[in-house]
Design an enzyme around this catalytic site. Structure first.
Site, short mmCIF file in Angstrom:
data_model
loop_
_atom_site.label_atom_id
_atom_site.label_comp_id
_atom_site.label_asym_id
_atom_site.label_seq_id
_atom_site.Cartn_x
_atom_site.Cartn_y
_atom_site.Cartn_z
N ARG A 213 -28.87 -85.92 36.22
CA ARG A 213 -28.79 -87.39 36.33
C ARG A 213 -29.36 -88.06 35.08
N PRO B 195 -45.04 -91.06 19.47
CA PRO B 195 -46.25 -90.29 19.80
C PRO B 195 -47.42 -91.20 20.21
N HIS C 268 -47.09 -94.56 21.08
CA HIS C 268 -46.65 -95.76 21.81
C HIS C 268 -45.67 -95.37 22.89
N GLN D 29 -44.81 -80.59 66.99
CA GLN D 29 -45.04 -82.01 66.68
C GLN D 29 -45.36 -82.22 65.19
N GLU E 43 -39.07 -93.97 31.96
CA GLU E 43 -38.50 -95.29 32.29
C GLU E 43 -39.56 -96.23 32.83
P1 TGC Z 1 -43.47 -108.59 27.15
O1 TGC Z 1 -44.19 -109.56 26.26
O2 TGC Z 1 -43.71 -108.64 28.63
O3 TGC Z 1 -41.91 -108.70 26.90
C1 TGC Z 1 -41.34 -108.66 25.60
C2 TGC Z 1 -39.96 -109.26 25.68
O4 TGC Z 1 -39.14 -108.46 26.53
C3 TGC Z 1 -38.67 -109.23 27.64
N1 TGC Z 1 -38.67 -108.32 28.80
C4 TGC Z 1 -37.53 -107.81 29.30
N2 TGC Z 1 -36.26 -108.01 28.98
C5 TGC Z 1 -35.34 -107.33 29.68
N3 TGC Z 1 -35.66 -106.48 30.68
C6 TGC Z 1 -36.94 -106.25 31.02
N4 TGC Z 1 -37.26 -105.36 31.98
C7 TGC Z 1 -37.97 -106.93 30.33
N5 TGC Z 1 -39.32 -106.95 30.39
C8 TGC Z 1 -39.73 -107.80 29.44
C9 TGC Z 1 -39.66 -110.37 27.78
O5 TGC Z 1 -39.09 -111.46 28.42
C10 TGC Z 1 -39.97 -110.66 26.32
O6 TGC Z 1 -38.86 -111.36 25.76
P2 TGC Z 1 -39.11 -112.47 24.62
O7 TGC Z 1 -37.73 -113.01 24.36
O8 TGC Z 1 -40.03 -113.48 25.25
O9 TGC Z 1 -39.70 -111.75 23.45
O10 TGC Z 1 -43.76 -107.14 26.58
P3 TGC Z 1 -45.06 -106.23 26.62
O11 TGC Z 1 -45.21 -105.65 25.26
O12 TGC Z 1 -46.22 -106.98 27.22
O13 TGC Z 1 -44.64 -105.03 27.58
C11 TGC Z 1 -44.27 -105.20 28.88
C12 TGC Z 1 -44.08 -103.82 29.57
C13 TGC Z 1 -45.38 -103.05 29.64
C14 TGC Z 1 -43.62 -104.14 30.97
C15 TGC Z 1 -43.01 -102.99 28.81
O14 TGC Z 1 -43.45 -102.66 27.54
C16 TGC Z 1 -42.61 -101.75 29.54
O15 TGC Z 1 -41.74 -101.77 30.40
N6 TGC Z 1 -43.21 -100.54 29.19
C17 TGC Z 1 -42.76 -99.27 29.71
C18 TGC Z 1 -42.07 -98.51 28.61
C19 TGC Z 1 -40.91 -97.72 29.13
O16 TGC Z 1 -40.39 -97.95 30.22
N7 TGC Z 1 -40.41 -96.81 28.33
C20 TGC Z 1 -39.26 -96.07 28.67
C21 TGC Z 1 -38.74 -95.29 27.48
S1 TGC Z 1 -37.08 -94.75 27.71
C22 TGC Z 1 -37.18 -93.53 28.83
O17 TGC Z 1 -38.16 -93.23 29.41
C23 TGC Z 1 -35.93 -92.86 29.08
S2 TGC Z 1 -36.03 -91.54 30.19
C24 TGC Z 1 -34.38 -91.30 30.33
C25 TGC Z 1 -33.97 -90.27 31.28
O18 TGC Z 1 -34.07 -89.08 30.94
O19 TGC Z 1 -33.46 -90.64 32.36
P1 FAD Z 2 -49.00 -93.37 28.22
O1 FAD Z 2 -48.39 -94.69 27.94
O2 FAD Z 2 -49.98 -92.82 27.24
O3 FAD Z 2 -49.72 -93.46 29.66
C1 FAD Z 2 -50.68 -92.50 30.09
C2 FAD Z 2 -51.24 -92.99 31.42
O4 FAD Z 2 -51.89 -94.27 31.22
C3 FAD Z 2 -50.15 -93.23 32.47
O5 FAD Z 2 -50.64 -92.87 33.73
C4 FAD Z 2 -49.94 -94.74 32.42
O6 FAD Z 2 -49.48 -95.27 33.66
C5 FAD Z 2 -51.34 -95.22 32.12
N1 FAD Z 2 -51.36 -96.53 31.48
C6 FAD Z 2 -50.78 -96.89 30.31
N2 FAD Z 2 -50.97 -98.19 30.07
C7 FAD Z 2 -51.68 -98.67 31.12
C8 FAD Z 2 -52.19 -99.97 31.45
N3 FAD Z 2 -51.97 -101.03 30.67
N4 FAD Z 2 -52.88 -100.09 32.59
C9 FAD Z 2 -53.10 -99.02 33.40
N5 FAD Z 2 -52.65 -97.79 33.13
C10 FAD Z 2 -51.94 -97.63 32.00
N6 FAD Z 2 -38.65 -91.99 26.15
C11 FAD Z 2 -37.58 -92.45 25.42
O7 FAD Z 2 -37.71 -93.38 24.63
N7 FAD Z 2 -36.35 -91.89 25.56
C12 FAD Z 2 -36.11 -90.85 26.40
O8 FAD Z 2 -34.98 -90.37 26.51
C13 FAD Z 2 -37.22 -90.32 27.15
N8 FAD Z 2 -37.03 -89.24 27.95
C14 FAD Z 2 -38.14 -88.65 28.54
C15 FAD Z 2 -37.98 -87.43 29.21
C16 FAD Z 2 -39.10 -86.81 29.77
C17 FAD Z 2 -38.94 -85.48 30.43
C18 FAD Z 2 -40.36 -87.44 29.72
C19 FAD Z 2 -41.56 -86.80 30.35
C20 FAD Z 2 -40.51 -88.64 29.06
C21 FAD Z 2 -39.40 -89.25 28.46
N9 FAD Z 2 -39.55 -90.44 27.71
C22 FAD Z 2 -38.49 -90.95 27.00
C23 FAD Z 2 -40.87 -91.01 27.49
C24 FAD Z 2 -41.39 -91.82 28.68
O9 FAD Z 2 -40.72 -93.04 28.79
C25 FAD Z 2 -42.91 -92.00 28.46
O10 FAD Z 2 -43.50 -90.72 28.70
C26 FAD Z 2 -43.49 -93.04 29.38
O11 FAD Z 2 -43.00 -94.33 29.06
C27 FAD Z 2 -45.03 -93.05 29.33
O12 FAD Z 2 -45.50 -93.02 28.04
P2 FAD Z 2 -46.63 -91.95 27.62
O13 FAD Z 2 -46.14 -90.61 28.03
O14 FAD Z 2 -46.95 -92.18 26.19
O15 FAD Z 2 -47.87 -92.28 28.52
#
Ligand code: TGC
Ligand code: FAD
Length: 392
Positions: free
Chosen positions: A97, A141, A143, A287, A371
């Protein structure tokens, strides 16, 4: 080889909420998973290999760009069909997925939404057919949860951009033909660039030794003075909201996908409990095991209703990012809890690769982290209901 006897639970007749098209799409994906994924996935996970042989099948069931318009090679389906496809694929394996999520929501979606017409025509049909595979580089690494702090950057060199930096934990990186890379310009503004394999200075080393998502290939993206043609910048959206917009679509898919993993664990545990006799009766007649199974089906049903309602809101263009966060967080936690309980129902057999439960359980440890972590999604809900961000 494991026999796949999966029977999908539908305790609240949720099928009645689906259209004929939804059911046709869902059933085609279900049959394909039984036929093509179940027989090979345990071996692939044990060997820590992504089974590339399934790429063509994923394209055929519409898993690459389900909601991308047909003129660009997508399936032109609605959001509920997209969710159902993710559910069925993750019923097979979260790593499979993942590949579909990345290709659809993190590669095709940004090209479709933020790209030029030339970029759409060049990349989308090939991504939809699986001829090209893509990956999405946001995490670095230093961020992860805070991608806004990224240091990967590019400089304008007149006829091209010069890209430097590194991304890690990138799904599909080791074999991707194209990478959607988020990087800062000289003013610190985030943009998305389409980086192609073969560009000088671009490498994708694989990440090994994973205990989770073993059937999915994960790697780094390294950019060492990579010359990126100017026409590879996606011009229609910049700022952190651009990558986060892609994440909304992928997180929505995960909210459905996690239900698939949970359904598989529940179905396996129910069947095993009815067949396994201890103290002269099936353990399903005790149960303690009934409590586990009854709570599992209750939680699956709640998650199904949440995902379906969120799909309706997305079809109407009304779902908020915070609503998506709630569903991703709730449904993945639901699935991981069910996997842990289901494993116990099987006793010692629960840790064996003869059953899918332990693989789902380990996979879900990644799904609850990527995500946006479980904590981050809780903080998004907290910010939404109080109006006060608590990230810093
Ligand atoms: P913040 O100041 O809240 O927002 C910055 C700008 O972004 C806008 N925004 C969004 N827009 C669209 N969708 C959303 N969900 C949005 N959330 C915020 C917001 O309105 C603002 O826009 P503007 O125009 O005012 O500049 O940003 P922040 O730096 O305080 O961060 C907020 C936070 C912590 C929620 C965000 O950084 C976050 O979601 N962090 C988590 C990072 C994350 O999810 N990484 C995923 C990496 S990719 C991945 O994991 C792929 S795995 C794939 C797989 O194998 O399935
Ligand atoms: P960190 O951000 O260092 O977090 C460590 C711990 O601290 C977590 O428990 C977190 O919840 C906690 N924490 C962080 N900030 C706060 C806060 N403000 N308050 C309280 N607690 C906090 N990324 C991509 O860009 N593309 C991909 O395709 C992708 N694929 C992935 C596939 C796998 C198998 C894995 C494991 C990860 C993948 N990622 C990808 C990265 C993934 O999105 C990150 O691992 C995730 O966003 C968390 O970042 P980090 O690992 O640096 O943890």
């Amino acid at each position: 080889m494991r026999t796949d006897n999966f029977q999908a639970p539908d305790y609240y007749n949720i099928d009645e909420l689906l259209t004929d098209e939804h059911k046709i799409v869902r059933d085609a994906a279900r049959e394909w998973v039984k036929r093509e994924v179940s027989p090979i996935i345990e071996d692939a996970a044990q060997k820590a290999e992504f089974p590339k042989s399934i790429i063509g099948g994923l394209a055929e069931i519409g898993a690459f760009g389900p909601y991308i318009p047909e003129e660009y090679g997508g399936a032109g389906l609605d959001q509920i069909s997209y969710g159902l496809i993710m559910q069925e694929i993750e019923r097979g394996d979260s790593g499979v997925r993942s590949t579909a999520s990345v290709q659809s929501s993190l590669v095709m979606y940004p090209i479709y939404q933020y790209g030029t017409e030339e970029q759409r025509k060049k990349y989308l049909p090939k991504l939809a057919s699986g001829e090209f595979m893509g990956c999405f580089g946001l995490t670095e690494p230093d961020h992860g949860s805070n991608p806004g702090g990224m240091t990967t950057n590019f400089k304008d060199k007149g006829d091209h951009y010069l890209l430097n930096g590194a991304k890690m934990w990138i799904s599909n990186a080791p074999f991707a033909d194209v990478a959607i890379v988020w990087a800062k310009d000289e003013n610190g503004r985030i943009h998305g660039l389409i980086v192609e394999r073969g560009m000088e200075g671009f490498s994708t080393p694989e990440t090994h030794n994973k205990w989770s998502l073993r059937a999915s290939a994960t790697g780094e993206l390294i950019f060492d003075n990579v010359k990126v043609p100017k026409e590879n910048l996606m011009p229609n959206k910049s700022g952190l909201g651009a990558p986060l917009g892609c994440l909304d679509s992928a997180r929505y898919g995960i909210a459905w996908g996690a239900i698939g993993a949970a359904m598989d664990c529940y179905d396996t545990a129910l069947r095993y409990a009815k067949e396994r006799v201890q103290f002269d009766k099936p353990i399903a007649g005790t149960q303690l095991q009934q409590k586990k199974l009854a709570e599992m089906i209750t939680e699956i049903t709640k998650a199904q209703l949440m995902a379906w309602r969120l799909g309706v809101l997305r079809n109407e263009g009304k779902a908020t990012s915070a609503q998506i966060s709630m569903a991703k967080r709730n449904n993945v936690e639901m699935a991981i809890n069910i996997a842990r309980e289901a494993r116990q129902v099987l006793g010692g057999m629960g840790i064996s690769g003869e059953y899918s439960i332990m693989r789902h359980m380990m996979n879900l440890e990644s799904v609850i982290t990527y995500e946006g972590t479980h904590d981050i999604h809780l903080l998004i809900t907290g910010m939404d209901i109080t109006g006060i961000p608590a990230f810093q």
